[in-house]
Design an enzyme around this catalytic site. Structure first.
Site, PDB file in Angstrom:
ATOM      1  N   GLU A   1      49.420  38.081  44.254  1.00 55.26           N
ATOM      2  CA  GLU A   1      49.092  39.506  44.362  1.00 55.26           C
ATOM      3  C   GLU A   1      47.646  39.793  43.970  1.00 55.26           C
ATOM      4  OE1 GLU A   1      51.381  43.492  43.202  1.00 55.26           O
ATOM      5  OE2 GLU A   1      50.744  42.381  41.426  1.00 55.26           O
ATOM      6  N   ASP A   2      47.104  38.992  43.062  1.00 59.29           N
ATOM      7  CA  ASP A   2      45.754  39.255  42.578  1.00 59.29           C
ATOM      8  C   ASP A   2      44.664  38.852  43.566  1.00 59.29           C
ATOM      9  OD1 ASP A   2      46.469  40.403  40.108  1.00 59.29           O
ATOM     10  OD2 ASP A   2      46.830  38.416  39.255  1.00 59.29           O
TER      11      ASP A   2
ATOM     12  N   ARG B   1      40.006  43.201  34.154  1.00 54.64           N
ATOM     13  CA  ARG B   1      39.896  42.322  35.318  1.00 54.64           C
ATOM     14  C   ARG B   1      39.277  43.011  36.538  1.00 54.64           C
ATOM     15  NH1 ARG B   1      43.736  38.117  35.007  1.00 54.64           N
ATOM     16  NH2 ARG B   1      43.849  37.392  32.849  1.00 54.64           N
TER      17      ARG B   1
ATOM     18  N   CYS C   1      53.531  40.351  40.815  1.00 52.41           N
ATOM     19  CA  CYS C   1      52.440  39.362  40.800  1.00 52.41           C
ATOM     20  C   CYS C   1      52.678  38.203  41.756  1.00 52.41           C
ATOM     21  CB  CYS C   1      52.267  38.783  39.399  1.00 52.41           C
ATOM     22  SG  CYS C   1      52.145  39.988  38.075  1.00 52.41           S
TER      23      CYS C   1
ATOM     24  N   HIS D   1      47.056  44.852  33.652  1.00 56.35           N
ATOM     25  CA  HIS D   1      46.913  45.382  35.010  1.00 56.35           C
ATOM     26  C   HIS D   1      47.610  46.732  35.119  1.00 56.35           C
ATOM     27  CE1 HIS D   1      46.371  41.088  36.780  1.00 56.35           C
ATOM     28  NE2 HIS D   1      45.205  41.708  36.813  1.00 56.35           N
TER      29      HIS D   1
END
Length: 256
Positions: free
Chosen positions: A66-67, A134, A251, A164
């Protein structure tokens, strides 16, 4: 409705992934594999086609796809992770994403901007992006610009405590939103019907909506009960080994 999901198998290097909770211990790799299998089955039962990518041993956190990108109905935005050890992951996703999007539909977050997909929450055509450790201000600016180019809108939500945005707030459609901690009273989300997640089940706030079903992590009965009472079909799946690396249900996949 989602048609496609992309996941990446965890590598054995998973046990060396980034964590803010070393007291939980290192993940059990074999158990993590089983949980990943179950996660894929849960997704498939929601009527999506799952693309399963091979593990990347050189990137311990690479199962948290997902990141690496944000995939919208109109465009794909390739991220630039804020964690140094994850910087190479996004580039390795591009060939897969090009199977679903044209070059004209793909945008890129470039340094000094940083952005991780875990900080992005889609609500219809509008996207919330968390300003976090982040995802920096330049990353937010580039992300907003890319979205607006393709007809989406965006607003920035400064984070105070969580890693997040979707660590603590997740939209499950039908104007319903799971909220915990700092997000319960946030002005940004005042218009939504809130399902309050107690502090004791904070990890359970990270659920995912997939085609009228909500996938919920195992072990969070208050969260599960509130989602069922809101009228959703529920699938419960265990993500205990990924929790040890600050990872949750959202994630582990790109859903679009």
């Amino acid at each position: 409705m989602f048609k496609n999901v992309i996941v990446r198998r965890p590598g054995k290097s998973l046990i060396e992934g980034i964590t803010s909770a070393p007291e939980l211990g290192k993940p059990d790799y074999e158990l993590a594999l089983k949980q990943h299998d179950d996660y894929i089955k849960a997704l498939e039962s929601c009527g999506v086609e799952v693309t399963v990518l091979e593990s990347l041993e050189e990137y311990p956190d690479s199962c948290f796809v997902e990141d690496t990108a944000v995939l919208t109905p109109r465009c794909a935005i390739i991220s630039n992770p804020g964690a140094d050890t994850r910087r190479g992951e996004s580039a390795l996703m591009v060939d897969t994403i090009k199977k679903f999007y044209t070059d004209e539909q793909i945008e890129y977050i470039k340094s000094p901007g940083t952005m991780e997909g875990g900080d992005v929450m889609m609500v219809g055509d509008h996207f919330y992006i968390g300003l976090s450790a982040r995802t920096n201000e330049e990353g937010c600016r580039q992300f907003k610009e890319a979205l607006e180019k393709h007809g989406h809108t965006c607003s920035v939500v400064p984070l105070e405590k969580v890693l997040h945005l979707k660590t603590g707030v997740n939209y499950i459609e039908n104007n319903n939103m799971l909220v915990s901690g700092e997000f319960i009273e946030k002005e940004d989300f005042k218009s939504f019907s809130k399902l309050i997640v107690p502090e004791s089940e904070a990890y359970g706030a990270n659920c995912i909506w997939v085609n009228d079903t909500v996938i919920v992590p195992l072990g969070y009965p208050v969260v599960e009960k509130s989602i069922r009472e809101a009228g959703y079909n529920v699938i419960v799946t265990d993500t205990s080994e990924y929790r040890k690396l600050d990872g949750g249900l959202s994630c582990l996949s790109l859903r679009f």
